[in-house]
Design a protein around this motif. Structure first.
Motif, PDB file in Angstrom:
ATOM      1  N   LYS A   6       0.840  -1.187   0.000  1.00  0.00           N
ATOM      2  CA  LYS A   6       0.000   0.000   0.000  1.00  0.00           C
ATOM      3  C   LYS A   6       0.885   1.251   0.000  1.00  0.00           C
ATOM      4  O   LYS A   6       1.826   1.350   0.788  1.00  0.00           O
ATOM      5  CB  LYS A   6      -0.902  -0.002   1.227  1.00  0.00           C
ATOM      6  CG  LYS A   6      -1.959   1.055   1.201  1.00  0.00           C
ATOM      7  CD  LYS A   6      -2.904   0.882   2.363  1.00  0.00           C
ATOM      8  CE  LYS A   6      -4.003   1.920   2.279  1.00  0.00           C
ATOM      9  NZ  LYS A   6      -4.965   1.746   3.355  1.00  0.00           N
ATOM     10  N   ALA A   7       0.589   2.170  -0.901  1.00  0.00           N
ATOM     11  CA  ALA A   7       1.390   3.400  -1.002  1.00  0.00           C
ATOM     12  C   ALA A   7       1.132   4.291   0.211  1.00  0.00           C
ATOM     13  O   ALA A   7       0.005   4.437   0.657  1.00  0.00           O
ATOM     14  CB  ALA A   7       1.045   4.153  -2.280  1.00  0.00           C
ATOM     15  N   LYS A   8       2.203   4.873   0.754  1.00  0.00           N
ATOM     16  CA  LYS A   8       2.091   5.787   1.882  1.00  0.00           C
ATOM     17  C   LYS A   8       1.786   7.185   1.372  1.00  0.00           C
ATOM     18  O   LYS A   8       2.238   7.585   0.301  1.00  0.00           O
ATOM     19  CB  LYS A   8       3.403   5.831   2.665  1.00  0.00           C
ATOM     20  CG  LYS A   8       3.723   4.564   3.392  1.00  0.00           C
ATOM     21  CD  LYS A   8       4.998   4.760   4.195  1.00  0.00           C
ATOM     22  CE  LYS A   8       5.354   3.506   4.934  1.00  0.00           C
ATOM     23  NZ  LYS A   8       6.581   3.682   5.717  1.00  0.00           N
ATOM     24  N   GLU A   9       1.016   7.919   2.157  1.00  0.00           N
ATOM     25  CA  GLU A   9       0.782   9.328   1.842  1.00  0.00           C
ATOM     26  C   GLU A   9       2.078  10.086   2.116  1.00  0.00           C
ATOM     27  O   GLU A   9       2.667   9.950   3.180  1.00  0.00           O
ATOM     28  CB  GLU A   9      -0.336   9.893   2.719  1.00  0.00           C
ATOM     29  CG  GLU A   9      -1.718   9.499   2.273  1.00  0.00           C
ATOM     30  CD  GLU A   9      -2.139  10.197   0.998  1.00  0.00           C
ATOM     31  OE1 GLU A   9      -1.823  11.390   0.817  1.00  0.00           O
ATOM     32  OE2 GLU A   9      -2.756   9.532   0.163  1.00  0.00           O
ATOM     33  N   ARG A  10       2.531  10.837   1.137  1.00  0.00           N
ATOM     34  CA  ARG A  10       3.751  11.621   1.311  1.00  0.00           C
ATOM     35  C   ARG A  10       3.391  13.095   1.370  1.00  0.00           C
ATOM     36  O   ARG A  10       2.453  13.532   0.725  1.00  0.00           O
ATOM     37  CB  ARG A  10       4.712  11.373   0.149  1.00  0.00           C
ATOM     38  CG  ARG A  10       5.168   9.940   0.056  1.00  0.00           C
ATOM     39  CD  ARG A  10       6.273   9.775  -0.929  1.00  0.00           C
ATOM     40  NE  ARG A  10       5.816  10.063  -2.281  1.00  0.00           N
ATOM     41  CZ  ARG A  10       6.619  10.102  -3.335  1.00  0.00           C
ATOM     42  NH1 ARG A  10       7.901   9.880  -3.196  1.00  0.00           N
ATOM     43  NH2 ARG A  10       6.149  10.359  -4.524  1.00  0.00           N
ATOM     44  N   GLU A  11       4.169  13.840   2.159  1.00  0.00           N
ATOM     45  CA  GLU A  11       3.959  15.283   2.202  1.00  0.00           C
ATOM     46  C   GLU A  11       4.265  15.855   0.832  1.00  0.00           C
ATOM     47  O   GLU A  11       5.242  15.478   0.203  1.00  0.00           O
ATOM     48  CB  GLU A  11       4.872  15.930   3.239  1.00  0.00           C
ATOM     49  CG  GLU A  11       4.462  15.653   4.658  1.00  0.00           C
ATOM     50  CD  GLU A  11       5.310  16.432   5.638  1.00  0.00           C
ATOM     51  OE1 GLU A  11       5.494  17.648   5.432  1.00  0.00           O
ATOM     52  OE2 GLU A  11       5.785  15.808   6.589  1.00  0.00           O
ATOM     53  N   GLN A  12       3.411  16.760   0.388  1.00  0.00           N
ATOM     54  CA  GLN A  12       3.584  17.368  -0.929  1.00  0.00           C
ATOM     55  C   GLN A  12       3.853  18.855  -0.753  1.00  0.00           C
ATOM     56  O   GLN A  12       3.268  19.507   0.100  1.00  0.00           O
ATOM     57  CB  GLN A  12       2.322  17.163  -1.759  1.00  0.00           C
ATOM     58  CG  GLN A  12       2.459  17.657  -3.165  1.00  0.00           C
ATOM     59  CD  GLN A  12       1.248  17.286  -4.007  1.00  0.00           C
ATOM     60  OE1 GLN A  12       0.440  16.453  -3.631  1.00  0.00           O
ATOM     61  NE2 GLN A  12       1.116  17.927  -5.138  1.00  0.00           N
ATOM     62  N   THR A  36       6.795  20.622  -8.213  1.00  0.00           N
ATOM     63  CA  THR A  36       6.240  19.987  -7.024  1.00  0.00           C
ATOM     64  C   THR A  36       7.345  19.185  -6.362  1.00  0.00           C
ATOM     65  O   THR A  36       8.247  18.693  -7.032  1.00  0.00           O
ATOM     66  CB  THR A  36       5.082  19.045  -7.420  1.00  0.00           C
ATOM     67  OG1 THR A  36       4.104  19.800  -8.144  1.00  0.00           O
ATOM     68  CG2 THR A  36       4.410  18.438  -6.207  1.00  0.00           C
ATOM     69  N   PHE A  38       8.097  16.134  -3.117  1.00  0.00           N
ATOM     70  CA  PHE A  38       7.522  15.131  -2.236  1.00  0.00           C
ATOM     71  C   PHE A  38       8.569  14.726  -1.214  1.00  0.00           C
ATOM     72  O   PHE A  38       9.719  14.485  -1.560  1.00  0.00           O
ATOM     73  CB  PHE A  38       7.100  13.887  -3.026  1.00  0.00           C
ATOM     74  CG  PHE A  38       6.063  14.176  -4.069  1.00  0.00           C
ATOM     75  CD1 PHE A  38       4.729  14.218  -3.746  1.00  0.00           C
ATOM     76  CD2 PHE A  38       6.445  14.412  -5.375  1.00  0.00           C
ATOM     77  CE1 PHE A  38       3.776  14.484  -4.713  1.00  0.00           C
ATOM     78  CE2 PHE A  38       5.503  14.675  -6.355  1.00  0.00           C
ATOM     79  CZ  PHE A  38       4.157  14.717  -6.015  1.00  0.00           C
ATOM     80  N   GLU A  62       2.233  22.077   0.841  1.00  0.00           N
ATOM     81  CA  GLU A  62       0.892  22.050   0.251  1.00  0.00           C
ATOM     82  C   GLU A  62      -0.101  22.043   1.395  1.00  0.00           C
ATOM     83  O   GLU A  62      -0.023  21.214   2.289  1.00  0.00           O
ATOM     84  CB  GLU A  62       0.753  20.795  -0.616  1.00  0.00           C
ATOM     85  CG  GLU A  62      -0.473  20.739  -1.466  1.00  0.00           C
ATOM     86  CD  GLU A  62      -0.413  21.687  -2.649  1.00  0.00           C
ATOM     87  OE1 GLU A  62      -1.358  22.461  -2.798  1.00  0.00           O
ATOM     88  OE2 GLU A  62       0.568  21.663  -3.390  1.00  0.00           O
ATOM     89  N   GLY A  64      -3.400  21.573   1.167  1.00  0.00           N
ATOM     90  CA  GLY A  64      -4.575  20.750   0.918  1.00  0.00           C
ATOM     91  C   GLY A  64      -5.731  21.490   0.283  1.00  0.00           C
ATOM     92  O   GLY A  64      -6.705  20.888  -0.126  1.00  0.00           O
TER      93      GLY A  64
END
Length: 82
Positions: A6-12, A36, A38, A62, A64
């Motif tokens: 499962k892909a982890k949410e990364r800070e953008q 951009t 990450f 970012e 959100g």
């Protein structure tokens, strides 16, 4: 999903370059979004759509919220002391 993981949410982050100019007697800063970034576990990956002529990058977290590129272009900084 990559390799069954499962892909982890990364800070953008949003990547900008700035250009200073004079409008009348007032010095202003024009922000141009050029990419951009990450944040990974051990690194930050920066993806640029353009290169800054000044060599200066400004990276903002970012928040959100969807913002118009035009709103971003109107960001200004106070006059910088040299």
């Amino acid at each position: 999903m990559k390799n069954g993981k499962k892909a982890k949410e990364r800070e953008q982050y949003r990547v900008f370059t700035t250009r200073e100019y004079t409008e009348g007697e007032e010095e202003r800063t024009f922000w141009v979004r050029i990419g951009t970034a990450f944040k990974g576990e051990k690194s930050i990956q920066v993806l640029l759509d353009a290169l800054p002529l000044s060599g200066k990058l400004v990276i903002l977290l970012e928040n959100g919220e969807d913002e118009d590129d035009q709103d971003e272009a109107e960001l200004t900084l106070p006059k910088r002391r040299r």
